[in-house]
Structures are given as structure tokens and as C-alpha cells.
Write a protein that holds these residues in place. Structure first.
Motif, PDB file in Angstrom:
ATOM      1  N   PRO A  91     -16.824  30.505 185.057  1.00 39.56           N
ATOM      2  CA  PRO A  91     -15.681  29.605 184.894  1.00 39.56           C
ATOM      3  C   PRO A  91     -16.135  28.246 184.382  1.00 39.56           C
ATOM      4  O   PRO A  91     -17.179  27.723 184.798  1.00 39.56           O
ATOM      5  CB  PRO A  91     -15.094  29.512 186.314  1.00 39.56           C
ATOM      6  N   ALA A  92     -15.384  27.697 183.469  1.00 38.47           N
ATOM      7  CA  ALA A  92     -15.737  26.401 182.880  1.00 38.47           C
ATOM      8  C   ALA A  92     -15.136  25.262 183.693  1.00 38.47           C
ATOM      9  O   ALA A  92     -14.046  25.384 184.248  1.00 38.47           O
ATOM     10  CB  ALA A  92     -15.243  26.334 181.449  1.00 38.47           C
ATOM     11  N   VAL A  93     -15.875  24.183 183.766  1.00 37.30           N
ATOM     12  CA  VAL A  93     -15.372  22.931 184.320  1.00 37.30           C
ATOM     13  C   VAL A  93     -15.231  21.970 183.148  1.00 37.30           C
ATOM     14  O   VAL A  93     -16.206  21.673 182.454  1.00 37.30           O
ATOM     15  CB  VAL A  93     -16.314  22.351 185.385  1.00 37.30           C
ATOM     16  N   MET A  94     -14.058  21.522 182.903  1.00 39.37           N
ATOM     17  CA  MET A  94     -13.791  20.680 181.737  1.00 39.37           C
ATOM     18  C   MET A  94     -13.306  19.303 182.186  1.00 39.37           C
ATOM     19  O   MET A  94     -12.599  19.177 183.190  1.00 39.37           O
ATOM     20  CB  MET A  94     -12.733  21.332 180.838  1.00 39.37           C
ATOM     21  N   THR A  95     -13.686  18.290 181.439  1.00 40.93           N
ATOM     22  CA  THR A  95     -13.202  16.931 181.716  1.00 40.93           C
ATOM     23  C   THR A  95     -12.589  16.358 180.447  1.00 40.93           C
ATOM     24  O   THR A  95     -13.006  16.665 179.329  1.00 40.93           O
ATOM     25  CB  THR A  95     -14.345  16.015 182.192  1.00 40.93           C
ATOM     26  N   PHE A  96     -11.599  15.518 180.656  1.00 41.88           N
ATOM     27  CA  PHE A  96     -10.896  14.906 179.527  1.00 41.88           C
ATOM     28  C   PHE A  96     -10.631  13.440 179.860  1.00 41.88           C
ATOM     29  O   PHE A  96     -10.161  13.121 180.954  1.00 41.88           O
ATOM     30  CB  PHE A  96      -9.567  15.609 179.258  1.00 41.88           C
ATOM     31  N   ALA A  97     -10.936  12.577 178.939  1.00 39.43           N
ATOM     32  CA  ALA A  97     -10.588  11.167 179.104  1.00 39.43           C
ATOM     33  C   ALA A  97      -9.115  10.967 178.784  1.00 39.43           C
ATOM     34  O   ALA A  97      -8.529  11.720 178.000  1.00 39.43           O
ATOM     35  CB  ALA A  97     -11.437  10.303 178.179  1.00 39.43           C
ATOM     36  N   ARG A  98      -8.539   9.988 179.398  1.00 35.10           N
ATOM     37  CA  ARG A  98      -7.136   9.695 179.097  1.00 35.10           C
ATOM     38  C   ARG A  98      -6.955   9.464 177.591  1.00 35.10           C
ATOM     39  O   ARG A  98      -5.957   9.871 177.000  1.00 35.10           O
ATOM     40  CB  ARG A  98      -6.690   8.452 179.868  1.00 35.10           C
ATOM     41  N   SER A  99      -7.953   8.814 176.964  1.00 32.57           N
ATOM     42  CA  SER A  99      -7.857   8.519 175.538  1.00 32.57           C
ATOM     43  C   SER A  99      -7.908   9.776 174.672  1.00 32.57           C
ATOM     44  O   SER A  99      -7.572   9.730 173.484  1.00 32.57           O
ATOM     45  CB  SER A  99      -8.977   7.560 175.118  1.00 32.57           C
ATOM     46  N   ASP A 100      -8.330  10.915 175.239  1.00 27.77           N
ATOM     47  CA  ASP A 100      -8.353  12.167 174.478  1.00 27.77           C
ATOM     48  C   ASP A 100      -6.952  12.700 174.210  1.00 27.77           C
ATOM     49  O   ASP A 100      -6.754  13.509 173.304  1.00 27.77           O
ATOM     50  CB  ASP A 100      -9.149  13.243 175.228  1.00 27.77           C
ATOM     51  N   ILE A 101      -6.001  12.289 175.028  1.00 32.38           N
ATOM     52  CA  ILE A 101      -4.622  12.764 174.883  1.00 32.38           C
ATOM     53  C   ILE A 101      -3.896  11.827 173.931  1.00 32.38           C
ATOM     54  O   ILE A 101      -3.856  10.615 174.151  1.00 32.38           O
ATOM     55  CB  ILE A 101      -3.905  12.792 176.245  1.00 32.38           C
ATOM     56  N   ARG A 102      -3.344  12.381 172.873  1.00 31.40           N
ATOM     57  CA  ARG A 102      -2.697  11.549 171.855  1.00 31.40           C
ATOM     58  C   ARG A 102      -1.540  10.748 172.448  1.00 31.40           C
ATOM     59  O   ARG A 102      -0.700  11.285 173.167  1.00 31.40           O
ATOM     60  CB  ARG A 102      -2.189  12.424 170.710  1.00 31.40           C
ATOM     61  N   SER A 103      -1.513   9.482 172.107  1.00 33.29           N
ATOM     62  CA  SER A 103      -0.516   8.567 172.647  1.00 33.29           C
ATOM     63  C   SER A 103       0.620   8.345 171.656  1.00 33.29           C
ATOM     64  O   SER A 103       0.415   8.343 170.442  1.00 33.29           O
ATOM     65  CB  SER A 103      -1.170   7.227 172.978  1.00 33.29           C
ATOM     66  N   ILE A 104       1.823   8.186 172.178  1.00 32.13           N
ATOM     67  CA  ILE A 104       2.934   7.687 171.370  1.00 32.13           C
ATOM     68  C   ILE A 104       3.481   6.450 172.061  1.00 32.13           C
ATOM     69  O   ILE A 104       3.361   6.281 173.279  1.00 32.13           O
ATOM     70  CB  ILE A 104       4.047   8.743 171.164  1.00 32.13           C
ATOM     71  N   ALA A 105       4.075   5.565 171.273  1.00 28.10           N
ATOM     72  CA  ALA A 105       4.569   4.305 171.823  1.00 28.10           C
ATOM     73  C   ALA A 105       6.078   4.163 171.751  1.00 28.10           C
ATOM     74  O   ALA A 105       6.654   3.309 172.412  1.00 28.10           O
ATOM     75  CB  ALA A 105       3.916   3.126 171.092  1.00 28.10           C
ATOM     76  N   SER A 106       6.735   5.006 170.935  1.00 25.36           N
ATOM     77  CA  SER A 106       8.181   4.887 170.799  1.00 25.36           C
ATOM     78  C   SER A 106       8.755   6.215 170.330  1.00 25.36           C
ATOM     79  O   SER A 106       8.037   7.067 169.806  1.00 25.36           O
ATOM     80  CB  SER A 106       8.544   3.778 169.808  1.00 25.36           C
ATOM     81  N   VAL A 107      10.046   6.382 170.547  1.00 21.09           N
ATOM     82  CA  VAL A 107      10.761   7.562 170.049  1.00 21.09           C
ATOM     83  C   VAL A 107      12.081   7.098 169.456  1.00 21.09           C
ATOM     84  O   VAL A 107      12.585   6.022 169.769  1.00 21.09           O
ATOM     85  CB  VAL A 107      11.050   8.603 171.162  1.00 21.09           C
ATOM     86  N   GLU A 108      12.636   7.943 168.587  1.00 19.35           N
ATOM     87  CA  GLU A 108      13.941   7.656 168.003  1.00 19.35           C
ATOM     88  C   GLU A 108      14.976   8.587 168.619  1.00 19.35           C
ATOM     89  O   GLU A 108      14.825   9.807 168.587  1.00 19.35           O
ATOM     90  CB  GLU A 108      13.891   7.838 166.488  1.00 19.35           C
ATOM     91  N   VAL A 109      16.000   8.003 169.222  1.00 15.62           N
ATOM     92  CA  VAL A 109      17.089   8.760 169.833  1.00 15.62           C
ATOM     93  C   VAL A 109      18.397   8.191 169.307  1.00 15.62           C
ATOM     94  O   VAL A 109      18.650   6.994 169.428  1.00 15.62           O
ATOM     95  CB  VAL A 109      17.048   8.665 171.373  1.00 15.62           C
ATOM     96  N   GLY A 110      19.217   9.050 168.741  1.00 15.82           N
ATOM     97  CA  GLY A 110      20.506   8.598 168.222  1.00 15.82           C
ATOM     98  C   GLY A 110      20.384   7.561 167.131  1.00 15.82           C
ATOM     99  O   GLY A 110      21.227   6.667 167.022  1.00 15.82           O
ATOM    100  N   GLY A 111      19.308   7.641 166.341  1.00 14.16           N
ATOM    101  CA  GLY A 111      19.116   6.700 165.240  1.00 14.16           C
ATOM    102  C   GLY A 111      18.545   5.367 165.654  1.00 14.16           C
ATOM    103  O   GLY A 111      18.376   4.477 164.818  1.00 14.16           O
ATOM    104  N   GLU A 112      18.212   5.191 166.932  1.00 13.03           N
ATOM    105  CA  GLU A 112      17.671   3.922 167.418  1.00 13.03           C
ATOM    106  C   GLU A 112      16.298   4.160 168.024  1.00 13.03           C
ATOM    107  O   GLU A 112      16.060   5.140 168.727  1.00 13.03           O
ATOM    108  CB  GLU A 112      18.597   3.312 168.466  1.00 13.03           C
ATOM    109  N   THR A 113      15.368   3.289 167.706  1.00  8.53           N
ATOM    110  CA  THR A 113      14.007   3.405 168.216  1.00  8.53           C
ATOM    111  C   THR A 113      13.905   2.765 169.592  1.00  8.53           C
ATOM    112  O   THR A 113      14.360   1.641 169.793  1.00  8.53           O
ATOM    113  CB  THR A 113      13.008   2.732 167.256  1.00  8.53           C
ATOM    114  N   HIS A 114      13.287   3.486 170.535  1.00  5.70           N
ATOM    115  CA  HIS A 114      13.127   2.995 171.900  1.00  5.70           C
ATOM    116  C   HIS A 114      11.643   2.943 172.244  1.00  5.70           C
ATOM    117  O   HIS A 114      10.882   3.869 171.954  1.00  5.70           O
ATOM    118  CB  HIS A 114      13.854   3.901 172.899  1.00  5.70           C
ATOM    119  N   TRP A 115      11.250   1.860 172.863  1.00 11.16           N
ATOM    120  CA  TRP A 115       9.858   1.622 173.242  1.00 11.16           C
ATOM    121  C   TRP A 115       9.512   2.389 174.513  1.00 11.16           C
ATOM    122  O   TRP A 115      10.287   2.412 175.464  1.00 11.16           O
ATOM    123  CB  TRP A 115       9.643   0.129 173.450  1.00 11.16           C
TER     124      TRP A 115
END
Length: 351
Positions: free
Chosen positions: A6-30
Motif C-alpha cells: 500500500p502506498a502512503v502519499m502526501t500532498f501539499a495544499r499548493s498541489d491542489i489547483r486554486s480558484i479565486a472566483s466563479v461566475e453565477v448568473g452573469g456576475e463574478t463572485h469572489w
């Protein structure tokens, strides 16, 4: 060790791709900083699909806000570090170790104070993560962003500016046909252009935020030397001056030393760069010369300022409503000062 070990794996938080905003109903939200575990291929494969749940790191800092919203699935938020204010149906200050349980349809959001930081873990127990697919987020924001009021104010002032009496000389054709008016106008404009350059130098010199400093540097590179271009192409004397224009120009320079970054973005990009785009569109025909074979000062401002006016919008989207409210009088004051500049230009042209 064999292939069956069995493998033991580690991941840094920075390994997970980050997003900062999304668009909902034509408006961008932080969102602040949001890292859904299923946006990492290995983690997505490790998490079970049966009885599927989702995990995401979340982070808000220095007065950032996640607007009040709701979603169709239960959610749990664990405060791992720092503190944050819960807003919406229930308002409460949360600290490290606190847990928030959100029922489907419950209105909630989070807000930090200036200098405050929150890091947490967001867990959904049913189906796709809220922002796992940032192009189809499973949320509905229930109140408009505070930035909309600031944008509305700026657009109203911009519309008023587009009708400034200085532009009557261009709309009537007089500026193109009367050399004396052209000389007076270009001389006055040169004084303002010099102070615009000084304003950008001052902002660059005192900016402490590394990300904004890099953005500002790109803007400065694109604007660098426009005052000299104006002077050389239109034979303006380097020692031309006007006390009113210099006083108004100095206001903009000094605000780069005393204002915070949000106020600087409003002054430089919402107000001045918005006005520059209108200015370029109004004036380029009077100074256009196909035979010159080079882009003029006026053509440049008609072309690039549409992009320049959007600089810093992402930064403003991350501010809390109270921070945005403090920018409304900044916007008004900057427009008042800019109108003073153009009032003086019009007076000098009419002299």
C-alpha cells in the motif's frame, strides 16, 4: 517493497489547483482561495465515489468576503486557523476549532476584518463539490456584490464626463480646423500628461504588495513616455505650465502616497483610465494623421485604455461591503478633481 505494498502519499495544499472566483448568473463572485480536493487527479481517484463527498481548502484574508449564498446540499465548514465572521441567516464570530453545519438552502457567507485571516476545510456530503466544476458552481448568491454600487457610481460619473464641454470643440470640428485651438489644447494636455506619469511613478515606488506591484509595473511600461510622445509629435514646449492644472495634478500624485491600494485602484483605473478611453475616442479623429505612419498619443489612449480600466477589479471583488463603502467618496472626489482638470483645459482653449 512490492507492487502490492500500500502506498502512503502526501500532498501539499499548493498541489491542489486554486480558484479565486466563479461566475453565477452573469456576475463574478469572489471566493478568496478555494482548493477543491477533486481538482487534483490523484486525490480525486483516492476519494470514494460511492456515497460521494467532497473536500476543499478555503481561505479568506485581510478583509476578504465570500458573499451570502445557498446551495442544494449539506455542507460543513471547519475553522482550522484564524478567525472569520459568519454572515447570512446566522451571524457569529468563529475561531479555530469551530464547526459550522449548513443545511440545504440556508443562506450563509463569511467575512474577515482587515488584517484578519481564516483558513478552513469545507466538506459536502452529497454529490459534486460546490466549486469542483468552476464553470458550473452549485451555488446561488442571494445578494448583489457591494462592488456593483461602486461600479454604478463610476459609470454615472463617466456618462457625465462624456458630455464635458471640452469635447464640444471636437464634436463641432473646430479642434481639427483651428490650429490655435489645437496648440492651446495640446499644451494644457501636456501638463496633465506629465502629472499622470508622476502619479504612476509614485504608486510604483511605494507599493508593498508584490502581486499588485507586478500588475502596476505592466501598466507603467505601457504608459511610459506618453508625455514625451505628446510633446515631440506636437512641438509642445517642455517648460509649459499652468498653476491650476499643476495643483490638480499634484492631488493625484499625493494620493498615491497616502491612500491604500483599493483607493489607488479606484482613482487610477476606475476613474482616470475610464475617462481616458472616452477621451481617446472623442479626440483621436481631430489628431489622426494617416501620413505620419505612426500611432499617435490619441490613438494609443483609444486603443489600450479599455484594458487598463479593468486592472485591479479582482482585488476590489475581494473586499468586504464596509471596505467598498469607504471607496464611494474616493470615487466621487477623484472624479471631481478630474473634472477640474478638464474644466481648466476648456478654459485655456477658450482663452
Amino acid at each position: 517493497m512490492t507492487d502490492q505494498t500500500p502506498a502512503v502519499m502526501t500532498f501539499a495544499r499548493s498541489d491542489i489547483r486554486s480558484i479565486a472566483s466563479v461566475e453565477v448568473g452573469g456576475e463574478t463572485h469572489w471566493l478568496g482561495e478555494q482548493r477543491d480536493f477533486r481538482r487534483h487527479d490523484v486525490l480525486a481517484g483516492f476519494l470514494p465515489e460511492h456515497g460521494r463527498f467532497s473536500l476543499a481548502w478555503v481561505r479568506l484574508r485581510d478583509g476578504e468576503r465570500l458573499d451570502v449564498h445557498e446551495h442544494p446540499t449539506k455542507s460543513m465548514i471547519l475553522v482550522c486557523k484564524g478567525s472569520v465572521h459568519l454572515i447570512g441567516d446566522r451571524e457569529q464570530k468563529l475561531g479555530e476549532g469551530d464547526v459550522v453545519c449548513v443545511e440545504p438552502g440556508a443562506k450563509h457567507g463569511f467575512e474577515t476584518l482587515p488584517g484578519e485571516e481564516f483558513q478552513g476545510l469545507s466538506v459536502q456530503f452529497d454529490g459534486t463539490g460546490l466549486y469542483e466544476d468552476e464553470n458550473a458552481p452549485r451555488v446561488r448568491f442571494s445578494e448583489p456584490t457591494a462592488l456593483a454600487e461602486l461600479e454604478s457610481l463610476n459609470e454615472a460619473r463617466l456618462e457625465r464626463f462624456a458630455g464635458h464641454r471640452l469635447f464640444d470643440f471636437f464634436d463641432s470640428g473646430r479642434m481639427r480646423g483651428e490650429p490655435l485651438l489645437r496648440r492651446r489644447f495640446v499644451s494644457a494636455l501636456y501638463v496633465w500628461s506629465v502629472y499622470f506619469q508622476r502619479m504612476l511613478y509614485a504608486r510604483q515606488a511605494v507599493c508593498a504588495d508584490p502581486e499588485l506591484r507586478e500588475i502596476y509595473a505592466g501598466h507603467l511600461r505601457e504608459e511610459f513616455g506618453h508625455d514625451r510622445l505628446l510633446r515631440e509629435r506636437h512641438a509642445v514646449s517642455a517648460d509649459v505650465h499652468d498653476p491650476v492644472l499643476e495643483a490638480a495634478g499634484t492631488w493625484f500624485v499625493m494620493r498615491m502616497y497616502g491612500a491604500d491600494e483599493a483607493a489607488k485602484i479606484v482613482i487610477v483605473h476606475m476613474v482616470i483610465e475610464s475617462s481616458c478611453h472616452v477621451f481617446g475616442e472623442k479626440t483621436k479623429a481631430a489628431f489622426h494623421d494617416d501620413s505620419a505612419g505612426e500611432t499617435s498619443y490619441f490613438d494609443l489612449h483609444a486603443e489600450v485604455d479599455e484594458d487598463h480600466r479593468e486592472i485591479g477589479r479582482d482585488y476590489l471583488r475581494g473586499l468586504s461591503p464596509s471596505q467598498i463603502a469607504r471607496l464611494l467618496p474616493v470615487c466621487e472626489e477623484a472624479w471631481n478633481q478630474l473634472e477640474l482638470v478638464f474644466d481648466r483645459m476648456a478654459a485655456l482653449v477658450e482663452a
